[in-house]
Design a protein around this motif. Structure first.
Motif, PDB file in Angstrom:
ATOM      1  N   ARG A  62      19.468  40.722  45.423  1.00 18.95           N
ATOM      2  CA  ARG A  62      19.105  40.776  46.847  1.00 18.95           C
ATOM      3  C   ARG A  62      17.724  41.363  47.102  1.00 18.95           C
ATOM      4  NH1 ARG A  62      24.301  42.889  50.232  1.00 18.95           N
ATOM      5  NH2 ARG A  62      24.316  44.637  48.750  1.00 18.95           N
ATOM      6  N   THR A  67      14.250  37.052  48.062  1.00 19.29           N
ATOM      7  CA  THR A  67      15.297  37.707  48.850  1.00 19.29           C
ATOM      8  C   THR A  67      14.838  39.064  49.371  1.00 19.29           C
ATOM      9  OG1 THR A  67      16.254  38.626  46.829  1.00 19.29           O
ATOM     10  CG2 THR A  67      17.179  36.545  47.638  1.00 19.29           C
ATOM     11  N   ASP A  70      14.360  39.518  52.999  1.00 23.62           N
ATOM     12  CA  ASP A  70      15.517  39.651  53.899  1.00 23.62           C
ATOM     13  C   ASP A  70      15.963  41.105  54.054  1.00 23.62           C
ATOM     14  OD1 ASP A  70      15.681  36.885  54.278  1.00 23.62           O
ATOM     15  OD2 ASP A  70      16.879  36.655  52.431  1.00 23.62           O
TER      16      ASP A  70
END
Lengths: 277, 277
Positions: free
Chosen positions: B28, B146, B149
């Motif tokens: 992530r 990612t 984000d």
């Protein structure tokens, strides 16, 4: 044959096998307290690391100062961490009386072989020539500060702290070079010297009326192989916060190229310090 | 009970005894290449160090990036180096598949207990409020990134590189905070986060038309416990020399105090890089 320059004599290490070295910390690079200047101690560490490195230039050096380094014998252990195509990474510890004093991790490269883009958004300090400047130290310094005999600093105007009148100037520009040795010879800078010269001048916080500063961590980035001659320097402290302060340092070589930059985090003197246990 | 924020979940370490830890590197916080952002990897290292430290705040952190960190399991070993009255010093290595990826030496202190002089010669960037700024990333970013984000960046005007027109701006000022999690919660910064947030935004060299940058060494100095709210930041690169470049980063908290500063030395992309062996 004339003996080597004090910087080379006093930073020499002797290999005793298995990535271990011995060194003798000289009293010729001492601060007012009688202990060794941090930059000088770092030079000994870098000599040990360079003895193991595939490349000559310490491009990124981080030194953690754990305890004061005193004149006398020292041991160093080197741990090679990684050999890459462009970088060699290693670590060393400087030990005295069984106690670790300095821990250093350094990346070495061959800067003469570096190629790639260049784009600089900065310029060397504007200074009158060295011969039109004055010496920062004028001979009235305290005796234990032998470090001041090893270097020459030329500045347009002596800062207030040198005459007991700190003026709160936290940014200074000046010339620097190694002082002539007993034979009158100037030692020219090289990349190993650059990595430690960033920590050999008077800290700007002296002009706040402070009498010193204890480095916690110093990072040096060496950015080029220096030309011979006087180096022009910028030293600045921008953030003194709750007794901690930064210090940034730039070295530009005689040809006007940035060749080293550093930042350190340090502590102002306190009645009881963390150093020296 | 609501689950913890991704930053806390994804940086957690588990003690397995004898100063050893395991962690799971999440996907992530990945960069365009699919490997982990260096700041994120550093946060895992700092969690392991903080688990052993007597003090909570990583005031001086030096990270050496040896190889790319990939999503998946990792092990960390911590070496406590020194316990002082004001500083705890320790070292850790993040290891994946038996190979050392990151080596970190960090000094921890208790900043809330710090006292001493304060004198700041700098000011936070002058920016319109976050709600009058635009997002740096506008949704057209490449999928593997990612990391974008996990954070919000608000800037008065999007830099040229975001629309394929690099303008050579090497200094940017913007707002930053952690992005809301799946429950809409904002995670406020703490000192551990500050030490790594300095390496989580787009590098200024993108506006030179470069497509990335590989960190060799990053030093973070955390200078204060941050107030909650948007942080204002300055990122700048002043010296790109033969393919090496510096990057300086400042974080100011919502109350206008400097709370973190960093410098890194990094390499521009080259056809054959030193990373990844």
């Amino acid at each position: 044959m004339v003996a080597a320059h004090p910087f080379d004599v006093d930073t020499a290490v002797e290999a005793i096998g298995e990535s271990r070295y011995t060194a003798s910390v000289s009293d010729r690079w001492s601060l007012v307290g009688g202990h060794a200047n941090g930059g000088y101690a770092l030079a000994i560490c870098l000599q040990a690391l360079r003895a193991e490195s595939a490349y000559p230039d310490p491009v990124a050096v981080s030194a953690n100062y754990l305890r004061r380094v005193e004149p006398g014998p020292a041991e160093l252990t080197v741990e090679p961490i990684r050999q890459g195509r462009r970088l060699w990474v290693g670590q060393t510890s400087l030990i005295q009386d069984g106690r670790e004093k300095v821990r250093v991790v350094a990346n070495f490269a061959d800067l003469a072989a570096a190629s790639g883009r260049t784009e600089v958004r900065n310029a060397p300090p504007v200074l009158p020539p060295p011969e039109e400047c004055v010496e920062v130290y004028d001979g009235r310094r305290p005796t234990p500060l032998t470090l001041a005999d090893r270097l020459e600093f030329r500045i347009p105007e002596r800062p207030g702290w040198t005459r007991g009148e700190p003026g709160g100037r936290l940014e200074e520009a000046f010339w620097m070079r190694f002082a002539p040795d007993d034979h009158g010879r100037i030692r020219e800078p090289d990349t190993l010297a650059l990595a430690v010269l960033v920590d050999m001048s008077a800290p700007p916080v002296l002009d706040l009326g402070e009498f010193g500063s204890t480095t916690i961590e110093l990072t040096s980035h060496v950015r080029g192989v220096p030309a011979p001659g006087w180096m022009s320097c910028r030293a600045s402290t921008r953030h003194v916060i709750d007794g901690y302060h930064d210090e940034d340092f730039e070295i530009w070589d005689a040809s006007g190229r940035l060749v080293a930059q550093s930042r350190q985090l340090a502590l102002l003197p306190q009645p009881k310090t963390d150093q020296g246990d």
